[in-house]
Design a protein around this motif. Sequence first.
Motif, PDB file in Angstrom:
ATOM      1  N   GLY A 312       0.687  -1.287   0.051  1.00  0.00           N
ATOM      2  CA  GLY A 312       0.121   0.065   0.377  1.00  0.00           C
ATOM      3  C   GLY A 312       0.287   0.765  -0.269  1.00  0.00           C
ATOM      4  O   GLY A 312       1.043   2.211  -0.096  1.00  0.00           O
ATOM      5  N   ASN A 313       2.289   1.142   0.755  1.00  0.00           N
ATOM      6  CA  ASN A 313       2.778   2.723   0.386  1.00  0.00           C
ATOM      7  C   ASN A 313       4.422   1.892  -0.466  1.00  0.00           C
ATOM      8  O   ASN A 313       4.980   1.690   0.072  1.00  0.00           O
ATOM      9  N   LYS A 314       4.219   2.526  -2.035  1.00  0.00           N
ATOM     10  CA  LYS A 314       4.862   1.624  -2.507  1.00  0.00           C
ATOM     11  C   LYS A 314       6.020   2.691  -3.503  1.00  0.00           C
ATOM     12  O   LYS A 314       7.431   2.085  -4.179  1.00  0.00           O
ATOM     13  N   ASN A 315       6.456   3.493  -2.876  1.00  0.00           N
ATOM     14  CA  ASN A 315       7.495   4.858  -2.785  1.00  0.00           C
ATOM     15  C   ASN A 315       7.822   5.395  -2.169  1.00  0.00           C
ATOM     16  O   ASN A 315       7.393   5.614  -0.853  1.00  0.00           O
ATOM     17  N   PRO A 316       9.203   6.124  -2.676  1.00  0.00           N
ATOM     18  CA  PRO A 316       9.690   7.077  -1.232  1.00  0.00           C
ATOM     19  C   PRO A 316       8.840   7.292  -0.839  1.00  0.00           C
ATOM     20  O   PRO A 316       8.953   8.243   0.748  1.00  0.00           O
ATOM     21  N   THR A 317       7.891   8.880  -1.527  1.00  0.00           N
ATOM     22  CA  THR A 317       7.277   9.523  -0.990  1.00  0.00           C
ATOM     23  C   THR A 317       6.211   9.341  -0.207  1.00  0.00           C
ATOM     24  O   THR A 317       6.287   9.797   0.880  1.00  0.00           O
ATOM     25  N   SER A 318       6.032   7.675  -0.186  1.00  0.00           N
ATOM     26  CA  SER A 318       5.021   7.615   0.679  1.00  0.00           C
ATOM     27  C   SER A 318       4.916   7.788   2.674  1.00  0.00           C
ATOM     28  O   SER A 318       4.829   7.572   3.326  1.00  0.00           O
ATOM     29  N   TYR A 319       6.701   7.794   2.804  1.00  0.00           N
ATOM     30  CA  TYR A 319       7.423   7.407   4.147  1.00  0.00           C
ATOM     31  C   TYR A 319       7.639   8.782   4.615  1.00  0.00           C
ATOM     32  O   TYR A 319       7.459   9.093   5.852  1.00  0.00           O
ATOM     33  N   PHE A 320       7.162   9.553   3.672  1.00  0.00           N
ATOM     34  CA  PHE A 320       7.069  11.222   4.180  1.00  0.00           C
ATOM     35  C   PHE A 320       5.764  11.784   4.763  1.00  0.00           C
ATOM     36  O   PHE A 320       5.594  12.790   5.093  1.00  0.00           O
ATOM     37  N   ARG A 321       4.530  10.722   4.059  1.00  0.00           N
ATOM     38  CA  ARG A 321       3.438  11.661   4.261  1.00  0.00           C
ATOM     39  C   ARG A 321       2.997  10.518   6.102  1.00  0.00           C
ATOM     40  O   ARG A 321       2.463  11.336   6.398  1.00  0.00           O
ATOM     41  N   LEU A 322       3.745   8.801   6.376  1.00  0.00           N
ATOM     42  CA  LEU A 322       3.401   8.569   7.507  1.00  0.00           C
ATOM     43  C   LEU A 322       4.084   8.933   8.680  1.00  0.00           C
ATOM     44  O   LEU A 322       5.378   8.681   9.272  1.00  0.00           O
ATOM     45  N   VAL A 323       4.101  10.928   8.676  1.00  0.00           N
ATOM     46  CA  VAL A 323       4.374  11.072   9.599  1.00  0.00           C
ATOM     47  C   VAL A 323       3.946  11.499  10.984  1.00  0.00           C
ATOM     48  O   VAL A 323       2.565  12.222  10.817  1.00  0.00           O
ATOM     49  N   PRO A 324       4.401  12.016  11.925  1.00  0.00           N
ATOM     50  CA  PRO A 324       2.943  12.508  13.074  1.00  0.00           C
ATOM     51  C   PRO A 324       2.975  13.861  12.896  1.00  0.00           C
ATOM     52  O   PRO A 324       3.167  14.653  12.181  1.00  0.00           O
ATOM     53  N   HIS A 325       1.371  14.254  13.407  1.00  0.00           N
ATOM     54  CA  HIS A 325       0.928  14.972  13.041  1.00  0.00           C
ATOM     55  C   HIS A 325       0.253  15.387  11.834  1.00  0.00           C
ATOM     56  O   HIS A 325       0.079  16.801  11.821  1.00  0.00           O
ATOM     57  N   GLN A 326       0.017  14.601  11.080  1.00  0.00           N
ATOM     58  CA  GLN A 326      -0.182  14.745   8.980  1.00  0.00           C
ATOM     59  C   GLN A 326      -1.393  13.702   9.079  1.00  0.00           C
ATOM     60  O   GLN A 326      -1.299  13.568   7.936  1.00  0.00           O
ATOM     61  N   GLU A 327      -1.989  14.450   9.906  1.00  0.00           N
ATOM     62  CA  GLU A 327      -3.734  12.839  10.002  1.00  0.00           C
ATOM     63  C   GLU A 327      -3.524  12.190   9.117  1.00  0.00           C
ATOM     64  O   GLU A 327      -3.781  10.898   8.123  1.00  0.00           O
ATOM     65  N   ALA A 328      -2.084  10.958   9.089  1.00  0.00           N
ATOM     66  CA  ALA A 328      -1.600   9.977   9.195  1.00  0.00           C
ATOM     67  C   ALA A 328      -1.399   9.477   9.673  1.00  0.00           C
ATOM     68  O   ALA A 328      -0.045   9.478  10.749  1.00  0.00           O
TER      69      ALA A 328
END
Length: 501
Positions: A312-328
């Motif tokens: 479900g998170n297939k490229n490096p930018t996915s893990y810049f979304r999965l950070v605290p305080h961003q509703e992710a």
Amino acid sequence: MKNEELIMNANQVVAFLRKPASEFTKSDIMYFIRENEISMINFMYPGGDGKLKTLNFYITSLDYLNTILTFGERVDGSSLFSFIQAGSSDLYVLPRFSTAFVDPFADIPTLCMLCSYFDKDGKPLESAPEYTLKKAAKAFTETTGMTFQAMGELEYYVIDEDDEMFMATDQRGYHESAPYAKFNSFRQLCMDYIARCGGQIKYGHSEVGNFRLDGKIYEQNEIEFLPVDVLEAADQLMIAKWVIRNLAYQWSYNVTFAPKITTGKAGSGLHIHMRMLKDGKNQMLENGVLSEAARKMIAGMVELAPSITAFGNKNPTSYFRLVPHQEAPTNICWGDRNRSVLVRVPLGWAVDVDMCSIANPNEPALKRDASIKQTVEMRSPDGSADLYQLLAGLCVACRHGFEMANALELAEKTYVNVNIHDKENEDKLNQLKQLPDSCVASAECLNQQRAAFEAHGVFSPAMIDGIIGQLKAFDDKSLRADIGNKPEEIQKLVEEFFHCG
């Protein structure tokens, strides 16, 4: 399905044949083509990059039409999937009649159908995304006695030249109306086209994200679907992305499903809601509260959450979304109506109150059963996902919960009813496991947990090896730490994966 519902169905094929799509036969398709003067057929199928591919046929005779519907066509598998070698690359694609819809973009009357892949021996291709999902759904039913349904919340940004009129408040676009929301009409047309292509839509709205950058306006929107059988859910999302991109191209807009656009602004997720049915009844509630079966389902997702990111998170930018305080989500836990958790149990109309009669005094108060509406939501996936792999992975995880001896204990241990990012809840936060922070870490988690996905023959070992290889190739193990405070470097990364999935 009642006859009136069939006639009013947005899918022209359903309305004309007056039968549910699930009951379509080859003779139905041939009859529709003949009576509606369809000249072309499109075979459509997902490639290894997660995008739909298209093969066009011009209908010259009924005999030729019967031939392609019966035998399909061969395609070069090595050009579609990295795991297929050029020396033995021929595959067959066969149309699935239940997916038929009239192409809303074609100048020539055209009927589209999604296809299944078959190998040289005429067997379903083991590593094909769609067949993997079929196997996952079958194993779920065999293990639990229930059917698995899902639906997605498809988030995306629309981008156009900024007119600087009726400017919306930055990052406050949730459910905004026109004229502050600029692309409501575009979204409504997308919804209409998706419905015509067979999509079962729940609703659409503008989302939180909106901002201005370099003379352009970026506005986040969402289209959410209704729960359907899990294979149909993947098909709907695949077609919806195709529709939105085609309409944007016609309107000279740009759109992206990318998980991250720029620093400090809301990224786009692909939240997946799920439920289990038995004899047509939702099994998520028992006496108005979350059932034991639902808690086992959640435990399975919590257990396998680290490796679900591989689908479900297939490229490096996915893990810049999965950070605290961003509703992710960043922490592996679940809770009720709590948007700081990974697996959320949304508000489900479980109260014994007739709100309709309260809002409308002319309506008599009735006892209404809304239990069918209850779902659980996985919040980590995003638009980079391989839709069939993702839903297969979630289906496996939910089945795995029924196979775990400690499922209910794990569910109790990982339940939270507070915002885990608040300072006063730091002790609780420290007790929770974290999601992977890179493609490389996600690949390592998948390798550690691969046995669960390979069980029951669902994911082939070759497919798991291929996914691990793709993720490791990004070599991003320390990328978030290396460029997390360098907006220009992040922007280059975003541009590289702007049209993912």
